[in-house]
Write an enzyme that holds these catalytic residues in place. Sequence first.
Site, PDB file in Angstrom:
ATOM      1  N   HIS A  54       0.848  -1.187   0.000  1.00 15.41           N
ATOM      2  CA  HIS A  54       0.000   0.000   0.000  1.00 15.41           C
ATOM      3  C   HIS A  54       0.886   1.240   0.000  1.00 15.41           C
ATOM      4  O   HIS A  54       2.055   1.187   0.395  1.00 15.41           O
ATOM      5  CB  HIS A  54      -0.913   0.007   1.224  1.00 15.41           C
ATOM      6  CG  HIS A  54      -1.953  -1.053   1.201  1.00 15.41           C
ATOM      7  ND1 HIS A  54      -3.046  -1.007   2.034  1.00 15.41           N
ATOM      8  CD2 HIS A  54      -2.084  -2.191   0.474  1.00 15.41           C
ATOM      9  CE1 HIS A  54      -3.813  -2.071   1.818  1.00 15.41           C
ATOM     10  NE2 HIS A  54      -3.234  -2.803   0.878  1.00 15.41           N
ATOM     11  N   GLU A  56       1.096   3.936   1.861  1.00 19.12           N
ATOM     12  CA  GLU A  56       1.685   4.367   3.124  1.00 19.12           C
ATOM     13  C   GLU A  56       2.855   3.469   3.520  1.00 19.12           C
ATOM     14  O   GLU A  56       3.901   3.958   3.961  1.00 19.12           O
ATOM     15  CB  GLU A  56       0.618   4.382   4.233  1.00 19.12           C
ATOM     16  CG  GLU A  56      -0.539   5.308   3.962  1.00 19.12           C
ATOM     17  CD  GLU A  56      -1.657   4.692   3.109  1.00 19.12           C
ATOM     18  OE1 GLU A  56      -2.664   5.387   2.896  1.00 19.12           O
ATOM     19  OE2 GLU A  56      -1.532   3.517   2.655  1.00 19.12           O
ATOM     20  N   CYS A  84      -5.782   2.158   5.530  1.00 23.94           N
ATOM     21  CA  CYS A  84      -6.479   0.978   6.039  1.00 23.94           C
ATOM     22  C   CYS A  84      -5.902   0.641   7.423  1.00 23.94           C
ATOM     23  O   CYS A  84      -4.904   1.237   7.847  1.00 23.94           O
ATOM     24  CB  CYS A  84      -6.301  -0.193   5.067  1.00 23.94           C
ATOM     25  SG  CYS A  84      -4.636  -0.900   5.088  1.00 23.94           S
ATOM     26  N   CYS A  87      -2.095  -0.138   7.346  1.00 23.05           N
ATOM     27  CA  CYS A  87      -1.259   1.040   7.129  1.00 23.05           C
ATOM     28  C   CYS A  87      -1.281   1.981   8.325  1.00 23.05           C
ATOM     29  O   CYS A  87      -0.248   2.550   8.689  1.00 23.05           O
ATOM     30  CB  CYS A  87      -1.695   1.765   5.864  1.00 23.05           C
ATOM     31  SG  CYS A  87      -1.357   0.799   4.378  1.00 23.05           S
TER      32      CYS A  87
END
Length: 156
Positions: A54, A56, A84, A87
């Site tokens: 992801h 991040e 999410c 993250c």
Amino acid sequence: MTADHEKFMDIALEEGRKGATEGNPPVGSVIVRNGEIIGVGRNRVNSDIDPTAHAEVDAIRDACRNINSTDLSGAVCYTSMEPCPMCCWAIEAAGCEGLVMGSRHADFRGTAPRDYGGYSVEALLELTGCSLDVVTDIKLDECNDVRRAWYAESKS
């Protein structure tokens, strides 16, 4: 809203657009400490065939490599989409003190490929007893527009 928030969110948005051209969801992130970008990332889940890639996490990994440390104390994570739970926890575990975000998962409830239900960063922080300075809705319309355009294109 500060000019710095907008400047760093513009960079996160550009990273998200790059990710979309690589076949990934259009989420970008930057890690900033003392006004300087120390890490840049974008969603690479599909291009790297890695469900943990992801934006991040990608930015955190880049920042840690760049400063040769896993301690991001004093840093702020800018991201075009609400992180999410994975993250958000990575941001906390890395020691970032702040989070600045654009879109929210709730903005796409019922239209996104994955529905996070009642999840929010604030709910996770409350559940875990952790603290993080959270700033929301930075370039909200632009972040939402990029995400909506990607959803529409991915459905066609």
